[in-house]
Motif scaffolding. Structure first.
Motif, PDB file in Angstrom:
ATOM      1  N   ILE A  62       0.908  -1.261   0.055  1.00 23.59           N
ATOM      2  CA  ILE A  62      -0.025  -0.199   0.073  1.00 23.59           C
ATOM      3  C   ILE A  62       0.774   1.236   0.180  1.00 23.59           C
ATOM      4  O   ILE A  62       1.754   1.248   0.664  1.00 23.59           O
ATOM      5  N   LYS A  63       0.632   2.356  -0.837  1.00 25.79           N
ATOM      6  CA  LYS A  63       1.336   3.497  -1.038  1.00 25.79           C
ATOM      7  C   LYS A  63       1.089   4.347   0.411  1.00 25.79           C
ATOM      8  O   LYS A  63       0.479   3.959   1.359  1.00 25.79           O
ATOM      9  N   ALA A  64       1.938   5.176   0.388  1.00 32.71           N
ATOM     10  CA  ALA A  64       1.846   6.209   1.512  1.00 32.71           C
ATOM     11  C   ALA A  64       0.653   7.079   1.686  1.00 32.71           C
ATOM     12  O   ALA A  64       0.149   7.054   0.711  1.00 32.71           O
ATOM     13  N   THR A  65       0.245   7.143   2.786  1.00 36.37           N
ATOM     14  CA  THR A  65      -0.752   8.289   3.093  1.00 36.37           C
ATOM     15  C   THR A  65      -0.542   9.352   2.479  1.00 36.37           C
ATOM     16  O   THR A  65       0.618   9.981   2.010  1.00 36.37           O
ATOM     17  N   PRO A  66      -1.749  10.467   2.258  1.00 36.90           N
ATOM     18  CA  PRO A  66      -1.297  11.688   1.478  1.00 36.90           C
ATOM     19  C   PRO A  66      -0.445  12.489   2.101  1.00 36.90           C
ATOM     20  O   PRO A  66      -0.124  12.292   3.376  1.00 36.90           O
ATOM     21  N   SER A  67      -0.142  13.306   1.444  1.00 36.04           N
ATOM     22  CA  SER A  67       1.243  14.284   2.030  1.00 36.04           C
ATOM     23  C   SER A  67       0.624  15.395   3.078  1.00 36.04           C
ATOM     24  O   SER A  67       1.334  16.180   3.579  1.00 36.04           O
ATOM     25  N   SER A  68      -0.816  15.489   3.145  1.00 34.91           N
ATOM     26  CA  SER A  68      -1.458  16.357   4.168  1.00 34.91           C
ATOM     27  C   SER A  68      -1.113  16.135   5.375  1.00 34.91           C
ATOM     28  O   SER A  68      -0.793  15.022   5.935  1.00 34.91           O
ATOM     29  N   SER A  69      -1.167  17.148   6.414  1.00 42.08           N
ATOM     30  CA  SER A  69      -1.031  16.901   7.794  1.00 42.08           C
ATOM     31  C   SER A  69      -1.805  15.931   8.505  1.00 42.08           C
ATOM     32  O   SER A  69      -2.766  15.671   8.022  1.00 42.08           O
ATOM     33  N   SER A  70      -1.218  15.197   9.409  1.00 40.67           N
ATOM     34  CA  SER A  70      -1.961  14.118  10.032  1.00 40.67           C
ATOM     35  C   SER A  70      -3.032  14.720  10.802  1.00 40.67           C
ATOM     36  O   SER A  70      -3.780  14.020  11.510  1.00 40.67           O
ATOM     37  N   SER A  71      -3.046  16.026  11.142  1.00 38.67           N
ATOM     38  CA  SER A  71      -4.222  16.839  11.891  1.00 38.67           C
ATOM     39  C   SER A  71      -4.966  17.773  11.337  1.00 38.67           C
ATOM     40  O   SER A  71      -4.051  18.379  10.283  1.00 38.67           O
ATOM     41  N   SER A  72      -6.138  18.015  11.349  1.00 32.29           N
ATOM     42  CA  SER A  72      -6.758  18.786  10.593  1.00 32.29           C
ATOM     43  C   SER A  72      -6.823  20.415  10.993  1.00 32.29           C
ATOM     44  O   SER A  72      -6.249  20.374  12.180  1.00 32.29           O
ATOM     45  N   THR A  73      -6.682  21.028  10.030  1.00 31.08           N
ATOM     46  CA  THR A  73      -6.496  22.575  10.261  1.00 31.08           C
ATOM     47  C   THR A  73      -7.904  23.459   9.997  1.00 31.08           C
ATOM     48  O   THR A  73      -7.816  24.610  10.045  1.00 31.08           O
ATOM     49  N   ALA A  74      -8.808  22.658   9.743  1.00 30.67           N
ATOM     50  CA  ALA A  74     -10.072  23.435   9.337  1.00 30.67           C
ATOM     51  C   ALA A  74     -10.630  24.299  10.637  1.00 30.67           C
ATOM     52  O   ALA A  74     -10.467  23.672  11.946  1.00 30.67           O
ATOM     53  N   SER A  75     -11.267  25.120  10.303  1.00 33.17           N
ATOM     54  CA  SER A  75     -12.000  26.044  11.571  1.00 33.17           C
ATOM     55  C   SER A  75     -13.389  26.318  11.052  1.00 33.17           C
ATOM     56  O   SER A  75     -13.506  26.382   9.807  1.00 33.17           O
ATOM     57  N   PHE A  76     -14.353  26.383  11.925  1.00 37.51           N
ATOM     58  CA  PHE A  76     -15.880  26.671  11.586  1.00 37.51           C
ATOM     59  C   PHE A  76     -16.365  27.876  12.384  1.00 37.51           C
ATOM     60  O   PHE A  76     -15.882  28.079  13.632  1.00 37.51           O
ATOM     61  N   HIS A  77     -17.275  28.811  11.969  1.00 36.04           N
ATOM     62  CA  HIS A  77     -17.624  29.776  12.779  1.00 36.04           C
ATOM     63  C   HIS A  77     -18.955  29.813  12.136  1.00 36.04           C
ATOM     64  O   HIS A  77     -19.545  29.966  11.212  1.00 36.04           O
ATOM     65  N   GLY A  78     -19.951  30.124  13.381  1.00 38.80           N
ATOM     66  CA  GLY A  78     -21.464  30.410  13.113  1.00 38.80           C
ATOM     67  C   GLY A  78     -22.158  30.115  14.151  1.00 38.80           C
ATOM     68  O   GLY A  78     -21.605  30.105  15.660  1.00 38.80           O
ATOM     69  N   THR A 201     -28.685  27.721  22.494  1.00 36.56           N
ATOM     70  CA  THR A 201     -29.000  27.895  20.959  1.00 36.56           C
ATOM     71  C   THR A 201     -28.999  29.538  20.579  1.00 36.56           C
ATOM     72  O   THR A 201     -29.568  29.992  21.076  1.00 36.56           O
ATOM     73  N   GLY A 202     -28.355  29.443  19.535  1.00 36.24           N
ATOM     74  CA  GLY A 202     -28.241  30.894  18.961  1.00 36.24           C
ATOM     75  C   GLY A 202     -26.870  31.451  19.118  1.00 36.24           C
ATOM     76  O   GLY A 202     -26.406  32.558  18.803  1.00 36.24           O
ATOM     77  N   ASP A 203     -26.089  30.922  20.195  1.00 35.16           N
ATOM     78  CA  ASP A 203     -24.725  31.389  20.638  1.00 35.16           C
ATOM     79  C   ASP A 203     -23.946  31.417  19.372  1.00 35.16           C
ATOM     80  O   ASP A 203     -23.933  30.474  18.397  1.00 35.16           O
ATOM     81  N   VAL A 204     -22.926  32.181  19.094  1.00 40.52           N
ATOM     82  CA  VAL A 204     -21.967  32.354  17.934  1.00 40.52           C
ATOM     83  C   VAL A 204     -20.656  31.591  18.548  1.00 40.52           C
ATOM     84  O   VAL A 204     -20.270  32.094  19.704  1.00 40.52           O
ATOM     85  N   ALA A 205     -20.087  31.027  17.889  1.00 38.33           N
ATOM     86  CA  ALA A 205     -19.019  30.205  18.201  1.00 38.33           C
ATOM     87  C   ALA A 205     -18.063  29.875  17.153  1.00 38.33           C
ATOM     88  O   ALA A 205     -18.482  29.955  16.004  1.00 38.33           O
ATOM     89  N   THR A 206     -16.585  29.621  17.420  1.00 37.10           N
ATOM     90  CA  THR A 206     -15.715  29.112  16.520  1.00 37.10           C
ATOM     91  C   THR A 206     -15.122  27.691  16.908  1.00 37.10           C
ATOM     92  O   THR A 206     -14.762  27.768  18.164  1.00 37.10           O
TER      93      THR A 206
END
Length: 255
Positions: A62-78, A201-206
Protein backbone atom coordinates in the motif's frame (compact mmCIF):
# COMPACT_ATOMS: atom_id res chain seq x y z
CA UNK A 1 -28.28 -35.19 37.04
CA UNK A 2 -28.30 -36.40 33.44
CA UNK A 3 -25.20 -38.23 32.29
CA UNK A 4 -23.15 -36.65 29.54
CA UNK A 5 -23.35 -38.36 26.20
CA UNK A 6 -20.36 -40.61 25.54
CA UNK A 7 -17.72 -39.30 23.16
CA UNK A 8 -17.77 -41.15 19.83
CA UNK A 9 -14.71 -41.42 17.63
CA UNK A 10 -15.09 -42.24 13.94
CA UNK A 11 -12.48 -43.40 11.48
CA UNK A 12 -12.62 -42.11 7.94
CA UNK A 13 -10.91 -43.45 4.87
CA UNK A 14 -10.04 -41.61 1.68
CA UNK A 15 -10.60 -42.81 -1.85
CA UNK A 16 -7.74 -40.61 -3.04
CA UNK A 17 -4.86 -42.95 -4.00
CA UNK A 18 -2.34 -40.17 -3.32
CA UNK A 19 -3.50 -39.71 0.25
CA UNK A 20 -1.26 -41.15 2.95
CA UNK A 21 -1.49 -40.76 6.66
CA UNK A 22 2.19 -39.99 6.71
CA UNK A 23 1.52 -36.82 4.70
CA UNK A 24 -0.22 -35.28 7.70
CA UNK A 25 2.41 -33.22 9.55
CA UNK A 26 2.86 -34.16 13.19
CA UNK A 27 1.69 -31.75 15.86
CA UNK A 28 4.53 -29.68 17.19
CA UNK A 29 5.12 -26.34 18.84
CA UNK A 30 6.28 -24.90 15.51
CA UNK A 31 3.28 -26.04 13.51
CA UNK A 32 0.44 -23.50 13.11
CA UNK A 33 2.80 -20.77 14.32
CA UNK A 34 2.45 -17.36 12.67
CA UNK A 35 5.56 -15.35 11.78
CA UNK A 36 7.00 -13.17 14.50
CA UNK A 37 6.68 -10.10 12.27
CA UNK A 38 3.96 -9.54 9.73
CA UNK A 39 2.26 -6.79 7.77
CA UNK A 40 -0.58 -4.94 9.48
CA UNK A 41 -2.22 -3.92 6.20
CA UNK A 42 -4.81 -6.72 6.30
CA UNK A 43 -2.77 -9.13 4.17
CA UNK A 44 -3.68 -12.80 4.45
CA UNK A 45 -1.52 -14.72 6.91
CA UNK A 46 -0.58 -18.31 6.20
CA UNK A 47 0.15 -21.33 8.36
CA UNK A 48 3.86 -21.80 8.86
CA UNK A 49 6.30 -24.51 9.74
CA UNK A 50 9.59 -23.64 11.37
CA UNK A 51 8.51 -19.98 11.25
CA UNK A 52 8.80 -19.93 7.42
CA UNK A 53 5.80 -19.03 5.29
CA UNK A 54 4.41 -21.92 3.23
CA UNK A 55 3.56 -19.46 0.44
CA UNK A 56 4.17 -15.77 0.21
CA UNK A 57 1.48 -13.12 -0.20
CA UNK A 58 1.32 -11.67 -3.70
CA UNK A 59 -0.23 -8.33 -2.80
CA UNK A 60 1.50 -5.11 -3.83
CA UNK A 61 2.40 -2.76 -0.96
CA UNK A 62 0.00 0.00 0.00
CA UNK A 63 1.28 3.42 -0.91
CA UNK A 64 2.04 6.13 1.57
CA UNK A 65 -0.72 8.24 3.04
CA UNK A 66 -1.52 11.65 1.58
CA UNK A 67 1.06 14.36 2.02
CA UNK A 68 -1.35 16.46 4.08
CA UNK A 69 -0.77 16.93 7.78
CA UNK A 70 -1.89 14.16 10.13
CA UNK A 71 -4.09 16.65 11.98
CA UNK A 72 -6.84 18.79 10.48
CA UNK A 73 -6.45 22.56 10.31
CA UNK A 74 -10.08 23.28 9.46
CA UNK A 75 -12.01 25.90 11.42
CA UNK A 76 -15.70 26.75 11.56
CA UNK A 77 -17.61 29.81 12.66
CA UNK A 78 -21.34 30.19 13.07
CA UNK A 79 -24.47 29.77 15.16
CA UNK A 80 -24.86 26.88 17.62
CA UNK A 81 -27.81 24.56 18.12
CA UNK A 82 -27.90 22.90 21.55
CA UNK A 83 -29.36 19.46 22.31
CA UNK A 84 -29.34 17.25 25.42
CA UNK A 85 -28.16 13.68 26.11
CA UNK A 86 -29.04 10.54 24.16
CA UNK A 87 -30.10 12.13 20.88
CA UNK A 88 -30.70 8.99 18.83
CA UNK A 89 -30.57 8.41 15.10
CA UNK A 90 -34.36 8.30 14.86
CA UNK A 91 -34.44 11.86 16.16
CA UNK A 92 -31.66 12.86 13.78
CA UNK A 93 -33.37 11.33 10.74
CA UNK A 94 -36.52 9.20 11.20
CA UNK A 95 -36.63 5.80 9.49
CA UNK A 96 -39.35 6.89 7.05
CA UNK A 97 -36.78 9.05 5.23
CA UNK A 98 -34.16 6.33 4.81
CA UNK A 99 -35.47 5.56 1.31
CA UNK A 100 -33.80 8.78 0.13
CA UNK A 101 -30.54 8.06 -1.70
CA UNK A 102 -27.73 10.43 -0.68
CA UNK A 103 -25.84 9.88 -3.96
CA UNK A 104 -28.74 11.55 -5.78
CA UNK A 105 -28.19 15.35 -5.43
CA UNK A 106 -31.89 16.14 -5.18
CA UNK A 107 -32.52 13.44 -2.60
CA UNK A 108 -29.38 14.44 -0.70
CA UNK A 109 -30.76 17.97 -0.35
CA UNK A 110 -34.16 16.62 0.65
CA UNK A 111 -32.54 14.36 3.25
CA UNK A 112 -30.87 17.40 4.79
CA UNK A 113 -34.18 19.21 5.03
CA UNK A 114 -35.39 16.52 7.48
CA UNK A 115 -32.35 16.63 9.78
CA UNK A 116 -33.29 16.56 13.50
CA UNK A 117 -36.97 16.60 12.55
CA UNK A 118 -37.52 13.82 15.07
CA UNK A 119 -36.69 15.97 18.09
CA UNK A 120 -39.56 16.22 20.61
CA UNK A 121 -41.73 19.32 20.83
CA UNK A 122 -39.80 20.44 23.92
CA UNK A 123 -37.27 21.84 21.44
CA UNK A 124 -39.23 24.96 20.63
CA UNK A 125 -36.55 26.29 18.29
CA UNK A 126 -36.38 23.99 15.32
CA UNK A 127 -33.09 23.01 13.71
CA UNK A 128 -34.37 23.90 10.24
CA UNK A 129 -36.88 26.69 9.79
CA UNK A 130 -40.18 25.95 8.08
CA UNK A 131 -40.01 25.91 4.28
CA UNK A 132 -36.20 25.83 4.39
CA UNK A 133 -33.90 23.02 3.29
CA UNK A 134 -30.76 24.23 5.10
CA UNK A 135 -30.09 25.03 8.73
CA UNK A 136 -28.65 28.30 9.96
CA UNK A 137 -26.84 26.41 12.73
CA UNK A 138 -23.47 25.22 11.46
CA UNK A 139 -22.35 23.86 14.87
CA UNK A 140 -24.29 21.42 17.05
CA UNK A 141 -23.56 21.37 20.79
CA UNK A 142 -24.65 18.12 22.42
CA UNK A 143 -24.64 16.16 25.65
CA UNK A 144 -23.61 12.55 26.18
CA UNK A 145 -24.16 9.58 23.85
CA UNK A 146 -25.03 11.63 20.77
CA UNK A 147 -26.09 9.48 17.80
CA UNK A 148 -27.15 6.40 19.75
CA UNK A 149 -29.67 3.96 18.30
CA UNK A 150 -29.35 2.42 14.86
CA UNK A 151 -26.29 2.16 12.62
CA UNK A 152 -27.82 4.19 9.77
CA UNK A 153 -25.25 6.24 7.86
CA UNK A 154 -28.07 8.61 6.91
CA UNK A 155 -27.74 10.29 10.33
CA UNK A 156 -24.42 12.11 9.80
CA UNK A 157 -25.22 12.48 6.10
CA UNK A 158 -28.48 14.30 6.89
CA UNK A 159 -26.69 16.68 9.25
CA UNK A 160 -24.02 17.39 6.67
CA UNK A 161 -26.58 17.87 3.93
CA UNK A 162 -28.42 20.35 6.15
CA UNK A 163 -25.27 22.48 6.45
CA UNK A 164 -23.82 21.33 9.76
CA UNK A 165 -20.03 21.45 9.78
CA UNK A 166 -19.16 20.20 13.26
CA UNK A 167 -20.69 18.61 16.33
CA UNK A 168 -19.21 19.17 19.78
CA UNK A 169 -20.57 16.63 22.23
CA UNK A 170 -19.75 15.30 25.66
CA UNK A 171 -19.59 11.81 24.10
CA UNK A 172 -20.83 9.84 21.09
CA UNK A 173 -22.34 6.53 20.26
CA UNK A 174 -19.41 4.67 18.77
CA UNK A 175 -21.00 3.80 15.43
CA UNK A 176 -22.23 7.37 14.83
CA UNK A 177 -18.70 8.65 15.36
CA UNK A 178 -17.38 6.07 12.90
CA UNK A 179 -20.06 6.89 10.32
CA UNK A 180 -19.29 10.59 10.62
CA UNK A 181 -15.66 9.92 9.78
CA UNK A 182 -16.29 7.39 7.01
CA UNK A 183 -18.83 9.61 5.22
CA UNK A 184 -16.80 12.79 5.75
CA UNK A 185 -19.98 14.78 6.36
CA UNK A 186 -19.37 16.33 9.80
CA UNK A 187 -16.55 16.62 12.32
CA UNK A 188 -17.51 14.75 15.55
CA UNK A 189 -15.59 16.56 18.29
CA UNK A 190 -15.54 15.80 22.01
CA UNK A 191 -15.32 18.36 24.78
CA UNK A 192 -13.63 17.92 28.13
CA UNK A 193 -16.60 19.40 30.01
CA UNK A 194 -20.37 19.01 29.87
CA UNK A 195 -20.58 21.43 26.99
CA UNK A 196 -24.37 21.39 26.49
CA UNK A 197 -24.75 23.23 29.81
CA UNK A 198 -22.31 25.93 28.72
CA UNK A 199 -24.10 26.98 25.52
CA UNK A 200 -27.52 28.25 24.46
CA UNK A 201 -29.05 27.82 21.03
CA UNK A 202 -28.14 30.89 19.00
CA UNK A 203 -24.72 31.47 20.58
CA UNK A 204 -22.00 32.38 18.09
CA UNK A 205 -18.98 30.11 18.21
CA UNK A 206 -15.75 29.19 16.46
CA UNK A 207 -14.18 25.72 16.29
CA UNK A 208 -10.42 25.63 15.72
CA UNK A 209 -9.36 22.05 14.96
CA UNK A 210 -5.65 22.78 14.77
CA UNK A 211 -5.69 24.11 18.32
CA UNK A 212 -8.46 21.75 19.53
CA UNK A 213 -10.34 24.79 20.79
CA UNK A 214 -13.95 25.97 20.94
CA UNK A 215 -14.72 29.66 21.49
CA UNK A 216 -18.13 30.93 22.55
CA UNK A 217 -18.10 34.53 21.33
CA UNK A 218 -21.45 35.22 22.98
CA UNK A 219 -20.15 34.47 26.48
CA UNK A 220 -16.46 35.05 25.83
CA UNK A 221 -15.46 31.61 27.15
CA UNK A 222 -13.01 29.19 25.56
CA UNK A 223 -13.02 25.40 25.86
CA UNK A 224 -10.44 22.73 25.15
CA UNK A 225 -11.53 19.93 22.83
CA UNK A 226 -10.14 16.44 22.58
CA UNK A 227 -7.97 16.07 19.49
CA UNK A 228 -9.71 14.44 16.56
CA UNK A 229 -6.37 12.89 15.60
CA UNK A 230 -6.06 10.83 12.43
CA UNK A 231 -9.80 11.06 11.77
CA UNK A 232 -9.38 14.72 10.80
CA UNK A 233 -7.61 14.20 7.46
CA UNK A 234 -10.15 11.50 6.50
CA UNK A 235 -13.02 13.95 6.98
CA UNK A 236 -10.99 16.69 5.27
CA UNK A 237 -10.71 14.45 2.21
CA UNK A 238 -14.47 13.86 2.10
CA UNK A 239 -14.67 10.43 3.67
CA UNK A 240 -12.86 7.13 3.80
CA UNK A 241 -13.06 6.34 0.07
CA UNK A 242 -11.90 9.79 -1.00
CA UNK A 243 -9.04 9.54 1.49
CA UNK A 244 -8.08 6.09 0.19
CA UNK A 245 -7.99 7.41 -3.38
CA UNK A 246 -5.77 10.31 -2.35
CA UNK A 247 -3.47 7.88 -0.56
CA UNK A 248 -3.29 5.57 -3.58
CA UNK A 249 -4.84 2.71 -1.62
CA UNK A 250 -7.57 2.30 -4.25
CA UNK A 251 -7.84 3.38 -7.86
CA UNK A 252 -9.01 6.92 -8.51
CA UNK A 253 -12.53 7.35 -9.78
CA UNK A 254 -12.77 7.53 -13.56
CA UNK A 255 -12.86 11.10 -14.78
Amino acid sequence: MAKAAPTTFRTFSSSNPNFHKSSIPPASSSFLKLPTTYSTKCRTQFLTKNSQSIRSPCFSPIKATPSSSSSSTASFHGLCYVVDDNIDTDQIIPAEYLTLVPSNPEEYQKLGSYALIGLPSSYQVRFIDENETKTKYSIIIAGANFGCGSSREHAPVALGAAGTKAIVAESYARIFFRNSVSTGEVYPLESEVRICEEFTTGDVATVELAESKLINHTTGKEYTLKSIGDAGPVIDAGGIFAYARQAGMIASAAS
